[in-house]
Structure formats: structure tokens, C-alpha cells
Design a protein around this motif. Sequence first.
Motif, PDB file in Angstrom:
ATOM      1  N   ALA A 224       0.741  -1.122   0.011  1.00 29.72           N
ATOM      2  CA  ALA A 224       0.005   0.042  -0.203  1.00 29.72           C
ATOM      3  C   ALA A 224       0.728   1.226   0.165  1.00 29.72           C
ATOM      4  O   ALA A 224       0.435   2.334  -0.619  1.00 29.72           O
ATOM      5  CB  ALA A 224      -0.945  -0.035   1.347  1.00 29.72           C
ATOM      6  N   PHE A 225       1.975   1.219   0.734  1.00 28.23           N
ATOM      7  CA  PHE A 225       3.129   2.190   0.797  1.00 28.23           C
ATOM      8  C   PHE A 225       3.846   2.358  -0.314  1.00 28.23           C
ATOM      9  O   PHE A 225       4.818   3.166  -0.376  1.00 28.23           O
ATOM     10  CB  PHE A 225       3.395   2.564   2.208  1.00 28.23           C
ATOM     11  N   GLY A 226       4.036   1.453  -1.268  1.00 31.38           N
ATOM     12  CA  GLY A 226       4.809   1.201  -2.387  1.00 31.38           C
ATOM     13  C   GLY A 226       6.289   1.111  -2.195  1.00 31.38           C
ATOM     14  O   GLY A 226       7.202   1.360  -2.892  1.00 31.38           O
ATOM     15  N   ALA A 227       6.448   0.428  -0.765  1.00 32.71           N
ATOM     16  CA  ALA A 227       7.833   0.248  -0.371  1.00 32.71           C
ATOM     17  C   ALA A 227       8.695  -0.896  -1.077  1.00 32.71           C
ATOM     18  O   ALA A 227       9.842  -0.864  -1.074  1.00 32.71           O
ATOM     19  CB  ALA A 227       7.722  -0.075   1.215  1.00 32.71           C
ATOM     20  N   LEU A 228       7.930  -1.848  -1.809  1.00 35.36           N
ATOM     21  CA  LEU A 228       8.647  -2.839  -2.570  1.00 35.36           C
ATOM     22  C   LEU A 228       8.836  -2.667  -3.878  1.00 35.36           C
ATOM     23  O   LEU A 228       9.353  -3.316  -4.679  1.00 35.36           O
ATOM     24  CB  LEU A 228       7.808  -4.179  -2.226  1.00 35.36           C
ATOM     25  N   ALA A 229       8.196  -1.357  -4.409  1.00 35.99           N
ATOM     26  CA  ALA A 229       8.413  -1.103  -5.936  1.00 35.99           C
ATOM     27  C   ALA A 229       9.705  -1.075  -6.084  1.00 35.99           C
ATOM     28  O   ALA A 229      10.688  -0.134  -5.783  1.00 35.99           O
ATOM     29  CB  ALA A 229       7.637   0.024  -6.174  1.00 35.99           C
ATOM     30  N   GLY A 230      10.283  -1.972  -7.347  1.00 33.69           N
ATOM     31  CA  GLY A 230      11.609  -1.770  -7.722  1.00 33.69           C
ATOM     32  C   GLY A 230      12.766  -2.184  -6.638  1.00 33.69           C
ATOM     33  O   GLY A 230      13.787  -2.120  -6.880  1.00 33.69           O
ATOM     34  N   LYS A 231      12.184  -2.966  -5.359  1.00 29.88           N
ATOM     35  CA  LYS A 231      13.197  -3.394  -4.431  1.00 29.88           C
ATOM     36  C   LYS A 231      13.367  -4.840  -4.800  1.00 29.88           C
ATOM     37  O   LYS A 231      12.845  -5.528  -5.041  1.00 29.88           O
ATOM     38  CB  LYS A 231      12.446  -3.212  -2.924  1.00 29.88           C
ATOM     39  N   HIS A 232      14.779  -5.020  -4.829  1.00 30.03           N
ATOM     40  CA  HIS A 232      15.157  -6.605  -5.112  1.00 30.03           C
ATOM     41  C   HIS A 232      14.822  -7.437  -3.710  1.00 30.03           C
ATOM     42  O   HIS A 232      15.332  -6.776  -2.665  1.00 30.03           O
ATOM     43  CB  HIS A 232      16.845  -6.655  -4.997  1.00 30.03           C
ATOM     44  N   ALA A 233      14.383  -8.447  -3.989  1.00 34.14           N
ATOM     45  CA  ALA A 233      13.802  -9.187  -2.773  1.00 34.14           C
ATOM     46  C   ALA A 233      14.091 -10.616  -3.003  1.00 34.14           C
ATOM     47  O   ALA A 233      13.705 -11.362  -3.986  1.00 34.14           O
ATOM     48  CB  ALA A 233      12.256  -9.137  -2.486  1.00 34.14           C
TER      49      ALA A 233
END
Length: 187
Positions: free
Chosen positions: A90-99
Motif C-alpha cells: 500500500a505504501f509502495g515500499a517494495l516497488a523496484g526493491k530486490h527481494a
Amino acid sequence: MRIIGIAASLHAGSFVNRLLTAVGRELPPGVRFGCWRHLAEVPPYVPGPPPEPVAGLLRSLDEADGLVLTAPEHSLLPAELTHTLGWLSAFGALAGKHAAVMSASARACGAMWAQAELYKELSAAGAVVMGGELVLSPVCPHFDEKGRLVACYLRDQVLDVIRQLCPVSVGQPVFGDSARREPAFSA
């Protein structure tokens, strides 16, 4: 480079918690690692400001280059992890983040199902997902008395996932100095 780790288990001594700590010890030199251990405190997502445990994770992820998640073999993700991923999405914290995702199971299908669920959730949130399904024999020792990985096949699988998350540049030291360090910060 800075990596945040989240273990999808509320039990401190669980295999996935121990695996996450061991993963932190296998990261290459120069990578700072910290485990976020507030999964049990996260309520279901509702629109509005995030509760403090989530706000702290959002701040940590904003400063991080990547994320490592370890999950149990269950085909359904723990509700607390689903809540956490809902807030992060919801807060866009994972957008583009490598996981990097690691799921562990005594049965190949259990690891595969957990992995598929995590891939789906993280990809929907915009993360760049990588990882491995770790199949573990319950009769083999996996950790030494200091919590380091001792099963060579498991360590090799973990190092393969770490190489995807933290590619080594030419001239950098090799991975796997498992006696090197404890986590570098508290997320």
C-alpha cells in the motif's frame, strides 16, 4: 549495500529464523544486514497511517537496497506476513526493491508452494523477486552451535540466492565468510 531480513515465523528458534540469521552471516563483506523482528505486532492493513512497527519497517526499507524473506513450507503464508506485505504494498515500499525469497521444507512441493505464494505477493507489490526452494532432510544437521550453516548442499543453495541479490563485482572478496560477523544493525 544494506539488506533487511524478515523471517515468516513467530517462533524465535524456528528453522526459518535460524536460516535468516545464517543468511546474514553469508553475505559478502561490506553488506550491512539487519533482521526485522516485529511480525507479530502487525495488524491487517487498513487505509491510513501505518502502525509503529510498520512505520519502522518502511523507514528501514527506504534506506535498504534489498530484502531477504525466509518462509516455512506451508502453502499459505502466515497471516502476519500477509498483513506486513499488505502494508508495504500500500505504501509502495517494495516497488523496484530486490527481494530474495528462501522457503524451506522437508518436501520439495512444500517449498515450491510457499515460494510461489511469496513470489506472487512480492511481484504484485512491484518487487524484483529472486530466490530458491531449499529442500531439507530432517535427519541432517543444518547449523552448528553458533548458528552457522554446516550442510554444504544447503550453504551452496543459500549462496546461489545471495549471489542473485548481491552480485559480486570483479576484485571483491568471495562470498561465504560465515565466521565473519553478526547482523550489522537492528531493523
